[in-house]
Structure formats: structure tokens, C-alpha cells
Design an enzyme around this catalytic site. Structure first.
Site, PDB file in Angstrom:
ATOM      1  N   LEU A  74      74.164  51.644  60.434  1.00 55.71           N
ATOM      2  CA  LEU A  74      73.262  52.460  61.254  1.00 55.71           C
ATOM      3  C   LEU A  74      72.302  53.313  60.428  1.00 55.71           C
ATOM      4  O   LEU A  74      71.682  54.242  60.927  1.00 55.71           O
ATOM      5  CB  LEU A  74      74.080  53.320  62.215  1.00 55.71           C
ATOM      6  CG  LEU A  74      74.995  52.494  63.134  1.00 55.71           C
ATOM      7  CD1 LEU A  74      75.816  53.409  64.029  1.00 55.71           C
ATOM      8  CD2 LEU A  74      74.213  51.507  63.977  1.00 55.71           C
ATOM      9  N   CYS A  75      72.185  52.991  59.147  1.00 56.53           N
ATOM     10  CA  CYS A  75      71.243  53.730  58.306  1.00 56.53           C
ATOM     11  C   CYS A  75      69.824  53.198  58.492  1.00 56.53           C
ATOM     12  O   CYS A  75      69.625  52.000  58.627  1.00 56.53           O
ATOM     13  CB  CYS A  75      71.623  53.582  56.827  1.00 56.53           C
ATOM     14  SG  CYS A  75      72.839  54.768  56.294  1.00 56.53           S
ATOM     15  N   HIS A  76      68.861  54.120  58.443  1.00 58.42           N
ATOM     16  CA  HIS A  76      67.458  53.716  58.496  1.00 58.42           C
ATOM     17  C   HIS A  76      67.007  53.242  57.116  1.00 58.42           C
ATOM     18  O   HIS A  76      67.532  53.691  56.107  1.00 58.42           O
ATOM     19  CB  HIS A  76      66.590  54.900  58.912  1.00 58.42           C
ATOM     20  CG  HIS A  76      66.893  55.423  60.282  1.00 58.42           C
ATOM     21  ND1 HIS A  76      67.897  56.324  60.520  1.00 58.42           N
ATOM     22  CD2 HIS A  76      66.339  55.142  61.485  1.00 58.42           C
ATOM     23  CE1 HIS A  76      67.941  56.598  61.810  1.00 58.42           C
ATOM     24  NE2 HIS A  76      67.002  55.887  62.426  1.00 58.42           N
ATOM     25  N   MET A 112      73.395  59.368  52.297  1.00 56.92           N
ATOM     26  CA  MET A 112      74.009  58.034  52.246  1.00 56.92           C
ATOM     27  C   MET A 112      73.449  57.237  51.064  1.00 56.92           C
ATOM     28  O   MET A 112      74.160  56.475  50.419  1.00 56.92           O
ATOM     29  CB  MET A 112      73.772  57.270  53.565  1.00 56.92           C
ATOM     30  CG  MET A 112      74.544  57.815  54.757  1.00 56.92           C
ATOM     31  SD  MET A 112      76.283  58.133  54.412  1.00 56.92           S
ATOM     32  CE  MET A 112      76.851  56.517  53.919  1.00 56.92           C
ATOM     33  N   GLU A 113      72.153  57.463  50.792  1.00 56.83           N
ATOM     34  CA  GLU A 113      71.524  56.780  49.659  1.00 56.83           C
ATOM     35  C   GLU A 113      72.129  57.276  48.342  1.00 56.83           C
ATOM     36  O   GLU A 113      72.422  56.498  47.445  1.00 56.83           O
ATOM     37  CB  GLU A 113      70.010  57.030  49.689  1.00 56.83           C
ATOM     38  CG  GLU A 113      69.244  56.194  50.710  1.00 56.83           C
ATOM     39  CD  GLU A 113      69.552  56.537  52.169  1.00 56.83           C
ATOM     40  OE1 GLU A 113      70.070  57.641  52.446  1.00 56.83           O
ATOM     41  OE2 GLU A 113      69.293  55.685  53.034  1.00 56.83           O
ATOM     42  N   ASP A 127      82.629  46.891  36.404  1.00 56.56           N
ATOM     43  CA  ASP A 127      82.351  45.494  36.063  1.00 56.56           C
ATOM     44  C   ASP A 127      82.035  45.328  34.573  1.00 56.56           C
ATOM     45  O   ASP A 127      82.504  44.402  33.928  1.00 56.56           O
ATOM     46  CB  ASP A 127      81.174  44.989  36.910  1.00 56.56           C
ATOM     47  CG  ASP A 127      80.862  43.535  36.611  1.00 56.56           C
ATOM     48  OD1 ASP A 127      81.803  42.706  36.658  1.00 56.56           O
ATOM     49  OD2 ASP A 127      79.703  43.210  36.298  1.00 56.56           O
TER      50      ASP A 127
END
Lengths: 269, 155
Positions: A74-76, A112-113, A127
Site C-alpha cells: 500500500l505504499c505510494h 518506509m523508504e 550476502d
């Protein structure tokens, strides 16, 4: 307080932000990868098989921030104006600390970013290092600060135990005197005090004198900035310096076993 | 006398001790700085003072010596607290004694101005909206600059 991503029927929906005012938004997130001491040493010396670990993890974090909307339902999609990913090698706790800052002028927050950038940078660190260390643990991914927007500014409360006002073993409100240099290798003892210590996350360092192009405060500052990106803050804004507890400036010479303290402008009285 | 301590102090008792057995002192000026419950934020709940042990005492000593060289003083006492303090708590005490009031007033003012801009103390305020380090104030530097000889001609 309600969850904005659920509508009145409890179904997930994307929040319509068309009517929100554009403001400058910024978010800072952090996390860390705990690893074996040998792995951290290899990482700092660039001895890992997959090459430059931090440079790769930084690019991975930046790329990830730009693609957050593809990962989180639901992120833009946001036109970020800035994404910065920084690393700090914390040898005391044998871990790499990852910090990401995201910024834009827009209608939604960018935490969120920032969290995505930190997460993917941590995954990339894993990794890049897993050939030599499979026991690594990724942890403490969190939002540290958020600015702009309707809900106002947010600053994570520093945990009383995690961010002590006191350095080392000194009494409350004091800083302890750092350990002495090894007699065999001439060095200076560097201390960071007050807000500077908290911003850098470092209180004491020993710097070998032979690692400096010239033995003065200015040269020490640039060597520190090269050694750790966080320490570039030493050359920004007002940072004061004392050598052996006497106020000093960039041209002040330093010698073996000197105590060099960097601190912000004083605010006593 | 210079003291940096966590414990509180009694300004009256300090002044009594400074004056004890003296009859040559004609004026004594005492300043006490207190923790305010508002500063950069309106709801300060506590204050933590950090200092740089060793340098702090030396810096305060130099400031008092400078005051003694500028005014004919007959006694000076500076106490600065460190650690966690609550609103209303005393932070700093400066007591200055001289034969005449003008010297005592001015020296006390001078010591506080220099202390605020030269002694290595840092304040962190704790408020209900979060903790933050107090920023330096331009006005403190202007106050301290009043005592520089280059500024003598400025009214």
C-alpha cells in the site's frame, strides 16, 4: 488512533493523498548486522571475496528505497529527492550499523523508504559476507526520526541504557579519562564529548600517529573523516577542540599520548 | 575556590564561609543560576549536565584569575553542578567579595559571562516531547564580548 491503511470495513486500501499539502518530509532509519570480529576486520580491510562490501550495500540500499512501492503493497511511488545510506563499523559491539536518510517534498512520509533502504543494505551485507560468516544476525531495524507532515516530528526516545550521558566509567554527568596509548605504537587518544559523542556514536578512539600526514589537529580531523564517514561531521559546523584539556585549533601540533577532545559549543551556567 | 560537584549547595552557607573572620570585605555579590521548567521546549522535566573533568576546573580557575586581575577582589567562590537536575534546582553559584560594590557586581557578571562561553559544560534537556542538547546562544557570546578590551569604545 486508527490504522490508516484499513478502510471502515477493515479492508486494506491505499490512502488517497491528493488533498494533502506538499511538505518537506524526511525520515531516518537504522539497523545493524552483528558478525564475528574476524568478519568485521575482513570487511574493513576489503578482504572479502565479493569485493567492496560497503559500496555495494550502499547502492543496494539506495536502489531499494526507490522501489519501496513495488515491495510494500500500500505504499505510494515517491519521487525521492535524497537517499543516503551510511555505515559505521562498531568494533566494540562487532557489528556494522546501517543508517538511511530519505527526503522528498511530497504528501506522504518516507519512513518506509528509509526502512527498506536499511533492510536491503543489511541483506546485501549478509550476502556479501556470508561466504566467511553464516552466523550473522540482522537486527534493530527501526525508525529513528521523522520530520514533516501532519502527524508532526518524531524522534525515537534514546533508551536510557543504550545512550548513556556518561562515557566509560565516569560518574553521572562526567566523561572518563580514556585509556593510555600502547607504548610500542605512538598514538593520540581522541574523545568526543556531549552531543557530538551521541551524534557520532563514538566516545573514545586511539589514532596511530604514523597514520597522519602531519601531526596537527587539522590533519587528525581529515584522517578521522576518511576513516569513518560519520566523522566528516567534525569538519562541519562549530566543533571545538582541546588538546590535553587546553583549547586548540587546526594548526595546534599533537604528539604521542596527547588527549584530543572534540566537542560542541559549551552551554553551561 | 572552585568546585564541580553533583551535590546541591547552600548559597547562604557558601557566602558565610567566604566571609568568615573577614572585616576587610565591604561588598559581597552572589549569583545563583537555577533550572527553568521552560527553555527550548515548554515542558522541561529534567536537565543533565555533562562536563570535561580536569579541563572544567582549569577553565573555571582561569576565569576567576582573569576576574582577579581586572578587579580588586577579596574572595571568589564558583560552584557548578553536574549530573541530572530537576526544575528549580540550583545549577551554578558565583560569590564575589570586594571592598566596594562596583567591583563585586562587575566581577560576578564577568565570571558568569565567561563561564557560559568558555567552561566545558553541556546541557541536555529532558522534556515530555523528547531529549535534546541545548544550543549555544548568540546573546551569551555578545554578553561575553562586552568584557573584551576591543569593545571598550562601544557604549
Amino acid at each position: 488512533m486508527s490504522l490508516t491503511h484499513l478502510n471502515q470495513r477493515g479492508e486494506a486500501h491505499m490512502v488517497d493523498v491528493a488533498d494533502k499539502r506538499e511538505t518537506r518530509r524526511e525520515a531516518v532509519a537504522s539497523g545493524h548486522v552483528v558478525m564475528r570480529r574476524e568478519t568485521l576486520a575482513l570487511l574493513s580491510e576489503g578482504g572479502l571475496p565479493k569485493g567492496d562490501v560497503l559500496a555495494t550495500a550502499r547502492i543496494a540500499g539506495i536502489q531499494a528505497a526507490k522501489r519501496t512501492h513495488e515491495l510494500i503493497p500500500l505504499c505510494h511511488a515517491l519521487p525521492l529527492s535524497k537517499v543516503a545510506v551510511d555505515f559505521h563499523l562498531d568494533t566494540d559491539n562487532s557489528r556494522v550499523e546501517v543508517t538511511a536518510t530519505c527526503r522528498l517534498n511530497g504528501r506522504t512520509g518516507v519512513e518506509m523508504e528509509a526502512l527498506t533502504a536499511v533492510s536491503v543494505a543489511c541483506l546485501t551485507l549478509y550476502d556479501m559476507c556470508k561466504a566467511v560468516d553464516k552466523e550473522m544476525v540482522i537486527g534493530a531495524i527501526q525508525v529513528d526520526a521523522k520530520r514533516g507532515g501532519k502527524s508532526g516530528d518524531y524522534q525515537r526516545h534514546p533508551d536510557a541504557a543504550a545512550a548513556p550521558i556518561v562515557t566509560g566509567e565516569g560518574a553521572a554527568g562526567q566523561v572518563s579519562v580514556g585509556s593510555r596509548c600502547d607504548i610500542d605504537s605512538p598514538c593520540v587518544r581522541v574523545k568526543f564529548l556531549a552531543e557530538l559523542r551521541e551524534r557520532l556514536g563514538i566516545s573514545d578512539l586511539a589514532v596511530p600517529l604514523d597514520s597522519l600526514p602531519s601531526t596537527d589537529v587539522g590533519s587528525l580531523k581529515s584522517a578521522l573523516a576518511k576513516r569513518d564517514t560519520r566523522l566528516s561531521k567534525l569538519t562541519e559546523g562549530r566543533v571545538l577542540c582541546a588538546v590535553n584539556q587546553v583549547m586548540a585549533h587546526d594548526a595546534t601540533p599533537i604528539t604521542n599520548d596527547d588527549e584530543v577532545a572534540f566537542f560542541p559549543p559549551v552551554t553551561g551556567g | 575556590m572552585i568546585r564541580v560537584q553533583q551535590a546541591s549547595f547552600d548559597a547562604g552557607e557558601e557566602q558565610r564561609q567566604l566571609l568568615a573572620g573577614r572585616t576587610d570585605i565591604g561588598a559581597v555579590v552572589s549569583f545563583t543560576g537555577l533550572v527553568r521548567d521552560f527553555n527550548e521546549s515548554p515542558d522541561v522535566t529534567a536537565l543533565t549536565l555533562e562536563h570535561y573533568p580536569g579541563m572544567t576546573e582549569a577553565a573555571l580557575g582561569e576565569i576567576v584569575s582573569e576576574a582577579e586581575s581586572r578587579w580588586p577582589l577579596q574572595g571568589a567562590r564558583v560552584i557548578h553542578r553536574v549530573g541530572r537536575l530537576a526544575p528549580g534546582d540550583p545549577i551554578v553559584l558565583v560569590v564575589v567579595a570586594s571592598a566596594h560594590r562596583r567591583a563585586a557586581f562587575e566581577a560576578c557578571d564577568f565570571i558568569m559571562d565567561y563561564l557560559k562561553t568558555r567552561a566545558p559544560f553541556w546541557k541536555k534537556e529532558h522534556s515530555i516531547t523528547g531529549d535534546y542538547w541545548v544550543a549555544e546562544r548568540e546573546s551569551d557570546h555578545r554578553d561575553a564580548n562586552r568584557w573584551e578590551s576591543d569593545n571598550d569604545e562601544i557604549p
